[in-house]
Design an enzyme around this catalytic site. Structure first.
Site, PDB file in Angstrom:
ATOM      1  N   LEU A  89      75.418  20.526  12.544  1.00 44.94           N
ATOM      2  CA  LEU A  89      74.232  19.741  12.751  1.00 44.94           C
ATOM      3  C   LEU A  89      74.221  19.107  13.907  1.00 44.94           C
ATOM      4  O   LEU A  89      75.075  18.058  14.167  1.00 44.94           O
ATOM      5  CB  LEU A  89      73.848  18.929  11.508  1.00 44.94           C
TER       6      LEU A  89
ATOM      7  N   HIS B 247      68.370  19.427  14.338  1.00 45.11           N
ATOM      8  CA  HIS B 247      68.362  19.753  12.913  1.00 45.11           C
ATOM      9  C   HIS B 247      68.037  18.312  12.121  1.00 45.11           C
ATOM     10  O   HIS B 247      66.931  18.528  11.267  1.00 45.11           O
ATOM     11  CB  HIS B 247      69.614  19.934  12.284  1.00 45.11           C
TER      12      HIS B 247
ATOM     13  N   LYS C 262      62.311  26.307  18.212  1.00 52.34           N
ATOM     14  CA  LYS C 262      62.992  27.079  19.256  1.00 52.34           C
ATOM     15  C   LYS C 262      63.655  28.328  18.903  1.00 52.34           C
ATOM     16  O   LYS C 262      63.472  29.203  19.841  1.00 52.34           O
ATOM     17  CB  LYS C 262      64.505  26.178  19.124  1.00 52.34           C
TER      18      LYS C 262
ATOM     19  N   GLN D 162      62.136  34.113  14.877  1.00 47.85           N
ATOM     20  CA  GLN D 162      62.439  33.929  13.590  1.00 47.85           C
ATOM     21  C   GLN D 162      61.429  33.279  12.772  1.00 47.85           C
ATOM     22  O   GLN D 162      61.092  33.577  11.684  1.00 47.85           O
ATOM     23  CB  GLN D 162      63.763  32.912  13.487  1.00 47.85           C
TER      24      GLN D 162
HETATM   25  O1  PAF Z   1      68.031  29.152  12.166  1.00 44.44           O
HETATM   26  C1  PAF Z   1      69.189  29.160  11.310  1.00 44.44           C
HETATM   27  O2  PAF Z   1      70.011  28.237  11.545  1.00 44.44           O
HETATM   28  C2  PAF Z   1      69.344  30.369  10.499  1.00 44.44           C
HETATM   29  O3  PAF Z   1      68.840  31.518  11.137  1.00 44.44           O
HETATM   30  C3  PAF Z   1      68.863  30.085   9.193  1.00 44.44           C
HETATM   31  C4  PAF Z   1      67.372  30.227   9.181  1.00 44.44           C
HETATM   32  C5  PAF Z   1      69.506  29.097   8.405  1.00 44.44           C
HETATM   33  C6  PAF Z   1      69.425  31.638   8.291  1.00 44.44           C
HETATM   34  O4  PAF Z   1      70.569  31.551   8.107  1.00 44.44           O
END
Ligand code: PAF
Length: 284
Positions: free
Chosen positions: A28, A32, A149, A153
């Site tokens: 982290l 995060h 970022k 996703q």
């Molecule tokens: O972004 C991330 O760290 C990963 O792709 C996630 C969303 C935790 C899934 O493993």
């Protein structure tokens, strides 16, 4: 902070709660933690998961060497006000081979990251669906925070939540940057001192690409392919190996044209510096 390793432990802790959830793979950093701070007022229990998800790594990628920094991560989460840390072991999340997978829409998931990391978003969507089931199963819903970022996703997860009617609000967190502008990422830790000094060039290239794009659009002289080639060449000349530097429509990540106005666009890039692959993006 309660630490749950198994799914039953986690579910028992979350009965009747309304979780605000931040999924992570650990190691982290401030990026995060800013998502955790953003999550805290969005539910009555802040849940963070740490799980390095084998399914989203290609065979040649860094699953084995991905940094695992358990003690430091726990201390950071405790200080950030996380209530529940869900840290399943591989066997807790995948007690049998995960042959049942979530396949995102190829129109969204097979381009950009998906083109260069085939199957990546299947791995991501599958684990996120499972983490959602673990975290929200006992409560019937809540909020999940994902960083901008990882732009594509975030879009894949939003589409998954929408199409499966999951009772989850997906909230986007802004990208945290180092003082020089480098987007914070766990993979920055792989960079040598010299590479770290160079790494900001990716975000600068995206800034320059979006500035040039907006100027050409305003002047009516936009030549999309030329601008993208120029950006790629400039990064290559500095020793990078870019996968893509491109301007896309925010709505669907399809290539932008002169018909798309700035304000609706995003410049996205992924490039390798030495052995480290970095990604970044700039909305404009
Ligand atoms: O972004 C991330 O760290 C990963 O792709 C996630 C969303 C935790 C899934 O493993």
């Amino acid at each position: 902070m309660l630490i749950a390793h198994s799914i039953p432990e986690l579910r028992a802790a979350l009965v009747g709660r309304r979780p605000a959830f931040v999924p992570t793979m650990g190691n982290l950093h401030e990026g995060h933690l800013s998502l955790v701070h953003q999550a805290r007022p969005l539910g009555d229990t802040t849940v963070v998961s740490i799980f390095v998800n084998r399914l989203q790594f290609l065979p040649h990628e860094d699953f084995d060497s991905y940094p695992r920094t358990w003690d430091a991560d726990c201390a950071k989460l405790q200080a950030a006000g996380c209530d529940v840390l869900f840290a399943p072991r591989e066997n807790d999340l995948y007690p049998e081979p995960q042959t049942f997978k979530v396949h995102p829409d190829p129109q969204l998931a097979d381009l950009l990251e998906g083109q260069f990391r085939p199957g990546f978003f299947i791995g991501v969507a599958t684990v996120v669906m499972k983490l959602f089931s673990c975290v929200f199963g006992a409560s019937g819903g809540g909020t999940a925070v994902f960083g901008r970022k990882d732009y594509q996703q975030l879009m894949v997860i939003r589409q998954m939540v929408r199409q499966f009617a999951l009772p989850i609000d997906v909230v986007a967190g802004d990208t945290s940057r180092a003082p020089d502008g480098l987007a914070l990422s766990s993979r920055n830790g792989y960079l040598s001192l010299q590479e770290r000094a160079e790494a900001v060039a990716l975000s600068q290239a995206l800034q320059q690409l979006s500035d040039r794009w907006a100027a050409a659009h305003a002047a009516g002289t936009l030549q999309a392919a030329n601008l993208e080639h120029q950006a790629l060449d400039q990064l290559r000349a500095r020793g990078w190996l870019p996968d893509y530097l491109t301007v896309r429509r925010r709505a669907d990540l399809q290539p932008a044209t002169a018909l798309d106005a700035p304000g609706t666009l995003v410049a996205l890039g992924a490039a390798r510096l030495g052995a480290t692959r970095l990604i970044d993006n700039r909305e404009f």
